[in-house]
Write a protein that holds these residues in place. Structure first.
Motif, PDB file in Angstrom:
ATOM      1  N   SER A 188     -97.336  83.269  95.321  1.00  0.00           N
ATOM      2  CA  SER A 188     -97.821  83.669  96.641  1.00  0.00           C
ATOM      3  C   SER A 188     -96.707  83.512  97.675  1.00  0.00           C
ATOM      4  CB  SER A 188     -99.005  82.778  97.007  1.00  0.00           C
ATOM      5  OG  SER A 188     -99.169  82.706  98.400  1.00  0.00           O
ATOM      6  N   TYR A 189     -96.808  84.281  98.758  1.00  0.00           N
ATOM      7  CA  TYR A 189     -95.842  84.147  99.850  1.00  0.00           C
ATOM      8  C   TYR A 189     -95.873  82.747 100.468  1.00  0.00           C
ATOM      9  CZ  TYR A 189     -94.421  89.033 100.200  1.00  0.00           C
ATOM     10  OH  TYR A 189     -93.864  90.257  99.962  1.00  0.00           O
ATOM     11  N   PHE A 190     -97.100  82.192 100.575  1.00  0.00           N
ATOM     12  CA  PHE A 190     -97.204  80.920 101.300  1.00  0.00           C
ATOM     13  C   PHE A 190     -97.803  79.805 100.461  1.00  0.00           C
ATOM     14  CE2 PHE A 190     -97.855  83.721 105.312  1.00  0.00           C
ATOM     15  CZ  PHE A 190     -96.475  83.881 105.467  1.00  0.00           C
ATOM     16  N   ALA A 191     -97.736  79.923  99.150  1.00  0.00           N
ATOM     17  CA  ALA A 191     -98.289  78.890  98.263  1.00  0.00           C
ATOM     18  C   ALA A 191     -97.650  79.094  96.893  1.00  0.00           C
ATOM     19  CB  ALA A 191     -99.804  79.029  98.165  1.00  0.00           C
ATOM     20  N   PRO A 192     -97.734  78.100  96.013  1.00  0.00           N
ATOM     21  CA  PRO A 192     -97.131  78.279  94.694  1.00  0.00           C
ATOM     22  C   PRO A 192     -97.796  79.421  93.914  1.00  0.00           C
ATOM     23  CG  PRO A 192     -97.603  75.956  95.114  1.00  0.00           C
ATOM     24  CD  PRO A 192     -98.219  76.726  96.240  1.00  0.00           C
ATOM     25  N   SER A 193     -99.147  79.505  93.967  1.00  0.00           N
ATOM     26  CA  SER A 193     -99.861  80.531  93.196  1.00  0.00           C
ATOM     27  C   SER A 193    -100.676  81.420  94.129  1.00  0.00           C
ATOM     28  CB  SER A 193    -100.817  79.835  92.217  1.00  0.00           C
ATOM     29  OG  SER A 193    -101.783  80.747  91.738  1.00  0.00           O
ATOM     30  N   THR A 194    -100.951  82.650  93.706  1.00  0.00           N
ATOM     31  CA  THR A 194    -101.817  83.529  94.504  1.00  0.00           C
ATOM     32  C   THR A 194    -103.299  83.261  94.223  1.00  0.00           C
ATOM     33  OG1 THR A 194    -101.793  85.211  92.797  1.00  0.00           O
ATOM     34  CG2 THR A 194    -100.181  85.454  94.569  1.00  0.00           C
TER      35      THR A 194
ATOM     36  N   ASN B  11     -91.581  73.047 100.023  1.00  0.00           N
ATOM     37  CA  ASN B  11     -92.187  72.590  98.758  1.00  0.00           C
ATOM     38  C   ASN B  11     -91.569  73.301  97.560  1.00  0.00           C
ATOM     39  OD1 ASN B  11     -93.870  70.858 100.010  1.00  0.00           O
ATOM     40  ND2 ASN B  11     -95.608  72.286 100.101  1.00  0.00           N
ATOM     41  N   LYS B  12     -91.442  74.628  97.691  1.00  0.00           N
ATOM     42  CA  LYS B  12     -90.884  75.404  96.570  1.00  0.00           C
ATOM     43  C   LYS B  12     -89.424  75.000  96.328  1.00  0.00           C
ATOM     44  CE  LYS B  12     -93.916  79.450  96.911  1.00  0.00           C
ATOM     45  NZ  LYS B  12     -94.228  80.575  97.771  1.00  0.00           N
TER      46      LYS B  12
END
Ligand code: NOJ
Length: 559
Positions: free
Chosen positions: A147-153, A397-398
């Motif tokens: 995801s653009y703003f999280a690890p997973s969509t 985070n990433k």
């Protein structure tokens, strides 16, 4: 002018983009609002722009500053009321200004009533408004998408034991455009605002509306690391956009500009070609990726003017095929224009003017981001706590997950963070730069004591007044809108020079994108006289040679 270009107001207009949160606060809560914009309409009019694009103003819990909408037909509490909106629109109309609102149709907020219902049960009537999928056999998410703003969509929801899709943050669930009722809801929202009298929409992440329902995992074969490439141009996209045209655009004298991540010039024509009956224009990101790592937005990289010009030439070519372009050098998702493409230190004044000359002489609709008209710059924040944007926190985070060092990440933010462009407008050198009587929601750039609107207002040589002269020049000279475009020095590493021609008239725009004086040689320089320049004493051609000072920019035309 090419025979193929059909004239239209939305090709001729100049757009001024306002990030309402940071433009002008009127009630002392530290957040810009609609009344603040109302109070500044005369200033906006004085710029010579004709259309305003407002970033989202709809009701929102603000996980992503309005790009998470919880009610598409109401105004965000921070920004005011529907009465304020009506007054704003009336004030704009009285001044001959047009309005584009920012439509966010790909996702809503998880606090939208549709999603609140949808997550209640598998047979809720709103279930199919979003994408829900069961876990894989091992319990993991349905795909490995990033995801653009999280690890997973994908986010697991305990209540029904399924995952929902969110290409952006967990609070931005993707609307299911396969569902005709969802599409109808969005068209109705569009008509609601158009019936109020607005002139069109900027449409958020337009190419992502149709999903690949085979749900393939991201693999080295199908995924180059660029999320835009992977999520754009789904199988039913053009069918949806044609329907949007039939249901909405064809019924109004309006325009639309699609945000276009992941689109090539060839694909662009499928969206905006006249016979396609989809949308009017879009803006692409190819140049926006030049100065950053395409696979990791936070890492700056050196850009080259030759590449920049090549991208422009490829995009300009679509005009010959019935398309139309937009020109922009920054917005709320990128750092400040003059800090990226100019020299925001020694030549801030000259380079900001040069960049305005570029924007206002392109064969494209120019988009100017608020604050650029006074040459606002990036911030110099070295403390992560000064940033407010969810992209920064997810990025960190990433970064750490991949073994990166936090201090290095933070050191890049003053070059690449979106917050660089989200600091409040610098109206004056007074308290809080004249933006608010309260505590600003995000820091104000420390340089407001000398970069501010007030100090430039009466200075004939200011960036602000240069900008006003440039908008006027464009409005009064059709050649700058519709004239043919030709780059006459595509491989020159420092000078960007192109002609615009219409009938017998030829104009030449020559700009030195460097800190060193340099010369251009070209037959196009012969018999040319000066129209306008960004130095008090502008360069003029000597035969077929032109010597340009650092960041000098001139417009010449044939005698
Ligand atoms: C693009 C918008 O410009 C950006 O600000 C936002 O975060 C994403 N789309 C998600 O809506």
């Amino acid at each position: 002018m090419s025979q193929s270009i059909e004239k239209a107001w939305w090709k001729e207009t100049i757009v001024y983009q306002i990030y309402p949160r940071s433009f002008q606060d009127s009630n002392g809560d530290g957040i810009g609002d609609l009344r603040g914009i109302i109070n500044r309409l005369d200033y906006i009019k004085s710029l010579g722009v004709e259309t305003i694009w407002l970033n989202p103003i709809f009701k929102s819990p603000n996980d992503d500053n309005g790009y998470d909408v919880s009610d598409y037909r109401d105004i965000m509490d921070d920004f005011g009321t529907m009465q304020d909106f009506d007054e704003l629109l009336a004030g704009m109309k009285a001044r001959g200004l047009r309005l584009l609102l920012d439509l966010v149709p790909n996702h809503s907020s998880d606090e939208h009533k549709w999603f609140q219902e949808s997550r209640k049960s598998k047979d809720n009537p709103y279930r199919d408004y979003y994408y829900w999928k069961p876990p894989r056999e091992d319990g993991s998410a349905p795909t490995n998408w990033v995801s653009y703003f999280a690890p997973s969509t994908w986010e697991y929801d305990d209540k029904t034991g399924e995952y929902y899709l969110h290409l952006f943050s967990v609070k931005q669930p993707d609307l299911n455009w396969e569902n005709p009722t969802v599409r109808r809801e969005i068209y109705d929202v569009m008509k609601f605002w158009l019936d109020k009298g607005i002139d069109g929409f900027r449409i958020d992440v337009l190419p992502f509306l149709s999903k690949n329902l085979n749900w393939p995992d991201q693999t080295p074969e199908n995924f180059d690391g660029n999320l835009g490439h992977f999520y754009a141009n789904g199988p039913r996209l053009h069918e949806f956009l044609h329907e949007m045209h039939e249901e909405v655009f064809s019924k109004y004298d309006c325009t639309s500009v699609g945000e276009g991540p992941g689109i090539s010039p060839e694909q662009a024509l499928l969206y905006i070609g006249k016979d396609r009956e989809e949308i009017h224009t879009l803006y692409h990101f190819e140049h926006m990726d030049l100065d950053r790592d395409p696979f990791n937005w936070v890492k700056p990289k050196k850009w080259s003017l030759v590449e920049f010009k090549a991208i422009n030439a490829r995009w300009d070519a679509i005009v010959e095929k019935g398309g139309w372009n937009t020109a922009f050098l920054g917005n709320h998702d990128f750092p400040r224009m003059v800090s990226r493409w100019g020299n925001d230190k020694q030549y801030r004044n000259e380079s900001a003017k040069l960049l305005h000359m570029y924007l206002l002489t392109q064969r494209a609709t120019p988009y100017i981001y608020f604050g650029d008209e006074i040459g606002m710059t990036n911030v110099d924040w070295q403390d992560i706590n000064q940033y407010d944007d969810l992209q920064v926190f997810d990025g960190l985070n990433k970064w750490k997950e991949a073994g990166g060092d936090e201090a290095e990440f933070v050191s890049y933010l003053p070059f690449t963070s979106r917050d660089n462009a989200r600091t409040p407008f610098q109206w004056s050198k007074g308290e809080n730069a004249g933006f608010t009587d309260g505590k600003p929601w995000i820091g104000i750039n420390e340089n407001y004591s000398y970069i501010n609107k007030e100090s430039q207002e009466d200075d004939e040589q200011s960036i602000l007044n240069f900008f006003r002269k440039m908008t006027r020049l464009r409005r009064e000279n059709e050649i700058l809108v519709y004239g043919d475009y030709q780059d006459i020095a595509p491989s020159d590493p420092a000078i960007y020079a192109y002609t615009r021609t219409l009938g017998k008239e030829e104009w030449l725009i020559a700009m030195n994108f460097s800190d060193l004086a340099t010369s251009l040689g070209s037959g196009h320089l012969e018999n040319k006289k000066l129209v306008f320049g960004n130095y008090p004493e502008s360069a003029t051609p000597d035969g077929n040679a032109l010597r340009l000072q650092p960041w000098e920019a001139v417009i010449l035309k044939n005698e």
